[in-house]
Design a protein around this motif. Structure first.
Motif, PDB file in Angstrom:
ATOM      1  N   VAL A  71       0.839  -1.205   0.000  1.00 29.16           N
ATOM      2  CA  VAL A  71       0.000   0.000   0.000  1.00 29.16           C
ATOM      3  C   VAL A  71       0.872   1.253   0.000  1.00 29.16           C
ATOM      4  CG1 VAL A  71      -1.658   1.330   1.374  1.00 29.16           C
ATOM      5  CG2 VAL A  71      -2.010  -1.116   1.021  1.00 29.16           C
ATOM      6  N   LEU A  72       1.901   1.269   0.847  1.00 30.73           N
ATOM      7  CA  LEU A  72       2.795   2.426   0.866  1.00 30.73           C
ATOM      8  C   LEU A  72       3.508   2.609  -0.472  1.00 30.73           C
ATOM      9  CD1 LEU A  72       4.389   2.223   4.421  1.00 30.73           C
ATOM     10  CD2 LEU A  72       2.759   3.907   3.570  1.00 30.73           C
ATOM     11  N   THR A  73       3.903   1.512  -1.095  1.00 30.29           N
ATOM     12  CA  THR A  73       4.572   1.610  -2.397  1.00 30.29           C
ATOM     13  C   THR A  73       3.627   2.176  -3.441  1.00 30.29           C
ATOM     14  OG1 THR A  73       5.958  -0.261  -1.815  1.00 30.29           O
ATOM     15  CG2 THR A  73       5.843   0.312  -4.141  1.00 30.29           C
ATOM     16  N   LEU A  74       2.412   1.674  -3.481  1.00 30.52           N
ATOM     17  CA  LEU A  74       1.427   2.207  -4.441  1.00 30.52           C
ATOM     18  C   LEU A  74       1.164   3.690  -4.177  1.00 30.52           C
ATOM     19  CD1 LEU A  74      -1.092  -0.747  -4.738  1.00 30.52           C
ATOM     20  CD2 LEU A  74       0.522   0.070  -6.457  1.00 30.52           C
ATOM     21  N   LEU A  75       1.074   4.072  -2.909  1.00 32.22           N
ATOM     22  CA  LEU A  75       0.869   5.487  -2.580  1.00 32.22           C
ATOM     23  C   LEU A  75       2.051   6.339  -3.044  1.00 32.22           C
ATOM     24  CD1 LEU A  75      -0.795   5.316   0.942  1.00 32.22           C
ATOM     25  CD2 LEU A  75      -1.833   6.101  -1.189  1.00 32.22           C
ATOM     26  N   LEU A  76       3.271   5.858  -2.842  1.00 34.57           N
ATOM     27  CA  LEU A  76       4.445   6.616  -3.302  1.00 34.57           C
ATOM     28  C   LEU A  76       4.428   6.800  -4.820  1.00 34.57           C
ATOM     29  CD1 LEU A  76       7.337   5.251  -1.100  1.00 34.57           C
ATOM     30  CD2 LEU A  76       6.614   7.622  -1.300  1.00 34.57           C
ATOM     31  N   TRP A  77       4.092   5.738  -5.550  1.00 30.98           N
ATOM     32  CA  TRP A  77       4.044   5.860  -7.014  1.00 30.98           C
ATOM     33  C   TRP A  77       2.879   6.759  -7.440  1.00 30.98           C
ATOM     34  CZ3 TRP A  77       8.006   5.243  -9.876  1.00 30.98           C
ATOM     35  CH2 TRP A  77       8.999   4.345  -9.520  1.00 30.98           C
ATOM     36  N   LEU A  78       1.761   6.730  -6.709  1.00 35.43           N
ATOM     37  CA  LEU A  78       0.636   7.624  -6.997  1.00 35.43           C
ATOM     38  C   LEU A  78       1.044   9.080  -6.742  1.00 35.43           C
ATOM     39  CD1 LEU A  78      -2.375   7.993  -7.699  1.00 35.43           C
ATOM     40  CD2 LEU A  78      -2.857   7.780  -5.256  1.00 35.43           C
ATOM     41  N   ILE A  79       1.760   9.326  -5.651  1.00 36.36           N
ATOM     42  CA  ILE A  79       2.254  10.682  -5.359  1.00 36.36           C
ATOM     43  C   ILE A  79       3.201  11.140  -6.464  1.00 36.36           C
ATOM     44  CG2 ILE A  79       3.737  12.009  -3.793  1.00 36.36           C
ATOM     45  CD1 ILE A  79       2.490  10.344  -1.494  1.00 36.36           C
ATOM     46  N   THR A  80       4.064  10.257  -6.894  1.00 34.78           N
ATOM     47  CA  THR A  80       4.999  10.600  -7.973  1.00 34.78           C
ATOM     48  C   THR A  80       4.234  10.991  -9.236  1.00 34.78           C
ATOM     49  OG1 THR A  80       6.620   9.073  -7.072  1.00 34.78           O
ATOM     50  CG2 THR A  80       6.939   9.743  -9.357  1.00 34.78           C
ATOM     51  N   TRP A  81       3.227  10.214  -9.580  1.00 32.16           N
ATOM     52  CA  TRP A  81       2.434  10.515 -10.780  1.00 32.16           C
ATOM     53  C   TRP A  81       1.687  11.833 -10.617  1.00 32.16           C
ATOM     54  CZ3 TRP A  81      -2.927  10.720 -11.594  1.00 32.16           C
ATOM     55  CH2 TRP A  81      -3.302  10.883 -12.924  1.00 32.16           C
ATOM     56  N   LEU A  82       1.075  12.061  -9.432  1.00 35.03           N
ATOM     57  CA  LEU A  82       0.339  13.310  -9.196  1.00 35.03           C
ATOM     58  C   LEU A  82       1.269  14.529  -9.264  1.00 35.03           C
ATOM     59  CD1 LEU A  82      -2.075  12.264  -6.317  1.00 35.03           C
ATOM     60  CD2 LEU A  82      -2.704  12.888  -8.660  1.00 35.03           C
ATOM     61  N   VAL A  83       2.443  14.406  -8.702  1.00 39.58           N
ATOM     62  CA  VAL A  83       3.401  15.515  -8.742  1.00 39.58           C
ATOM     63  C   VAL A  83       3.815  15.786 -10.176  1.00 39.58           C
ATOM     64  CG1 VAL A  83       5.777  16.158  -8.132  1.00 39.58           C
ATOM     65  CG2 VAL A  83       4.242  15.272  -6.392  1.00 39.58           C
ATOM     66  N   TYR A  84       4.055  14.718 -10.923  1.00 45.12           N
ATOM     67  CA  TYR A  84       4.489  14.885 -12.311  1.00 45.12           C
ATOM     68  C   TYR A  84       3.423  15.586 -13.151  1.00 45.12           C
ATOM     69  CZ  TYR A  84       6.113  13.852 -16.990  1.00 45.12           C
ATOM     70  OH  TYR A  84       6.518  13.963 -18.274  1.00 45.12           O
ATOM     71  N   THR A  85       2.169  15.262 -12.904  1.00 41.67           N
ATOM     72  CA  THR A  85       1.102  15.848 -13.729  1.00 41.67           C
ATOM     73  C   THR A  85       0.651  17.209 -13.248  1.00 41.67           C
ATOM     74  OG1 THR A  85      -0.576  14.656 -12.443  1.00 41.67           O
ATOM     75  CG2 THR A  85       0.254  13.603 -14.463  1.00 41.67           C
ATOM     76  N   SER A  86       0.860  17.548 -11.966  1.00 40.16           N
ATOM     77  CA  SER A  86       0.298  18.805 -11.474  1.00 40.16           C
ATOM     78  C   SER A  86       1.318  19.821 -10.956  1.00 40.16           C
ATOM     79  CB  SER A  86      -0.701  18.513 -10.357  1.00 40.16           C
ATOM     80  OG  SER A  86      -0.042  17.927  -9.261  1.00 40.16           O
ATOM     81  N   ALA A  87       2.577  19.479 -10.841  1.00 42.14           N
ATOM     82  CA  ALA A  87       3.570  20.417 -10.297  1.00 42.14           C
ATOM     83  C   ALA A  87       3.906  21.484 -11.326  1.00 42.14           C
ATOM     84  CB  ALA A  87       4.838  19.672  -9.892  1.00 42.14           C
ATOM     85  N   PRO A  88       4.200  22.711 -10.868  1.00 40.58           N
ATOM     86  CA  PRO A  88       4.638  23.755 -11.806  1.00 40.58           C
ATOM     87  C   PRO A  88       5.955  23.345 -12.475  1.00 40.58           C
ATOM     88  CG  PRO A  88       4.437  24.619  -9.557  1.00 40.58           C
ATOM     89  CD  PRO A  88       4.135  23.178  -9.504  1.00 40.58           C
ATOM     90  N   GLU A  89       6.149  23.794 -13.668  1.00 37.52           N
ATOM     91  CA  GLU A  89       7.300  23.369 -14.487  1.00 37.52           C
ATOM     92  C   GLU A  89       8.658  23.578 -13.829  1.00 37.52           C
ATOM     93  OE1 GLU A  89       8.739  21.373 -17.622  1.00 37.52           O
ATOM     94  OE2 GLU A  89       6.628  21.802 -17.356  1.00 37.52           O
ATOM     95  N   PRO A  90       8.957  24.734 -13.209  1.00 36.73           N
ATOM     96  CA  PRO A  90      10.311  24.914 -12.664  1.00 36.73           C
ATOM     97  C   PRO A  90      10.655  23.927 -11.539  1.00 36.73           C
ATOM     98  CG  PRO A  90       9.188  27.031 -12.801  1.00 36.73           C
ATOM     99  CD  PRO A  90       8.181  25.965 -13.130  1.00 36.73           C
ATOM    100  N   GLU A  91       9.697  23.640 -10.656  1.00 42.41           N
ATOM    101  CA  GLU A  91       9.972  22.757  -9.529  1.00 42.41           C
ATOM    102  C   GLU A  91       9.707  21.297  -9.857  1.00 42.41           C
ATOM    103  OE1 GLU A  91       7.558  25.275  -8.964  1.00 42.41           O
ATOM    104  OE2 GLU A  91       8.965  26.763  -8.235  1.00 42.41           O
ATOM    105  N   GLN A  92       9.098  21.028 -10.972  1.00 40.46           N
ATOM    106  CA  GLN A  92       8.647  19.683 -11.300  1.00 40.46           C
ATOM    107  C   GLN A  92       9.797  18.674 -11.323  1.00 40.46           C
ATOM    108  OE1 GLN A  92       6.874  19.278 -15.159  1.00 40.46           O
ATOM    109  NE2 GLN A  92       5.624  17.556 -14.511  1.00 40.46           N
ATOM    110  N   ALA A  93      10.896  19.022 -11.930  1.00 42.24           N
ATOM    111  CA  ALA A  93      11.989  18.058 -12.087  1.00 42.24           C
ATOM    112  C   ALA A  93      12.542  17.621 -10.733  1.00 42.24           C
ATOM    113  CB  ALA A  93      13.096  18.660 -12.944  1.00 42.24           C
ATOM    114  N   LYS A  94      12.791  18.579  -9.829  1.00 41.55           N
ATOM    115  CA  LYS A  94      13.362  18.228  -8.523  1.00 41.55           C
ATOM    116  C   LYS A  94      12.390  17.397  -7.691  1.00 41.55           C
ATOM    117  CE  LYS A  94      16.552  22.068  -8.130  1.00 41.55           C
ATOM    118  NZ  LYS A  94      16.948  23.242  -7.401  1.00 41.55           N
ATOM    119  N   ILE A  95      11.120  17.787  -7.710  1.00 43.36           N
ATOM    120  CA  ILE A  95      10.118  17.061  -6.920  1.00 43.36           C
ATOM    121  C   ILE A  95       9.951  15.648  -7.458  1.00 43.36           C
ATOM    122  CG2 ILE A  95       7.693  17.009  -6.235  1.00 43.36           C
ATOM    123  CD1 ILE A  95       7.764  20.085  -6.324  1.00 43.36           C
ATOM    124  N   VAL A  96       9.884  15.521  -8.789  1.00 43.12           N
ATOM    125  CA  VAL A  96       9.718  14.197  -9.390  1.00 43.12           C
ATOM    126  C   VAL A  96      10.943  13.333  -9.127  1.00 43.12           C
ATOM    127  CG1 VAL A  96       9.520  12.975 -11.591  1.00 43.12           C
ATOM    128  CG2 VAL A  96       8.064  14.933 -11.120  1.00 43.12           C
TER     129      VAL A  96
END
Length: 155
Positions: free
Chosen positions: A105-130
């Motif tokens: 469950v934690l692994t799926l949540l981490l990958w879901l967070i990664t996907w959400l960040v990739y699709t919704s983070a602003p462009e300048p910060e996106q690379a570091k957060i992802v």
């Protein structure tokens, strides 16, 4: 009077010869001093280079010790974590089921967070957060499931 002139000429000749000898001695001393200074300068340059190389060697040795300590600390932490996990033991069936589902469950949540960040983070910060989220998700996936391949649940 010829003897006086002869005596004066001898004195003058001796004086000139003495002055020439003094000048030659001074010139030779000057060149010897220059040669000694050049030798000293080369020696000091050599010693400076030697000290620089020794400092570089010490710095590299210290950096190697730091890397070794970091690696040893990482392995020690991993070993302690695995030992702590192994020491838990069996419990009620529902507790074992929850414990067994925690990692997936934690692994799926981490990958879901990664996907959400990739699709919704602003462009300048996106690379570091992802990058950070991907690191966490990959580490969790490999560590959490890497040690489960050989274990079998007893019924």
């Amino acid at each position: 009077m010829g003897e006086v002139i002869s005596l004066a000429a001898s004195a003058a000749g001796g004086g000139v010869f003495g002055l020439v000898g003094t000048v030659i001695g001074r010139v030779a001393g000057y060149f010897e001093q220059r040669q000694a200074q050049a030798h000293e300068q080369v020696r000091w340059q050599h010693e400076a280079q030697l000290l620089t190389l020794q400092m570089d060697a010490r710095r590299e040795a210290a950096e190697a010790e730091i890397r070794q300590a970091e690696t040893a600390g990482s392995w020690t932490g991993l070993a302690a974590s695995i030992e702590a996990d192994a020491a838990i033991g069996d419990s009620y069936a529902w507790v074992n089921a929850v414990r067994a589902l925690t990692r997936p469950v934690l692994t799926l949540l981490l990958w879901l967070i990664t996907w959400l960040v990739y699709t919704s983070a602003p462009e300048p910060e996106q690379a570091k957060i992802v990058e950070t989220a991907t690191f966490a998700a990959t580490a969790a996936t490999l560590w959490w499931f890497g040690d489960r391949g050989t274990k079998r649940m007893a019924r």
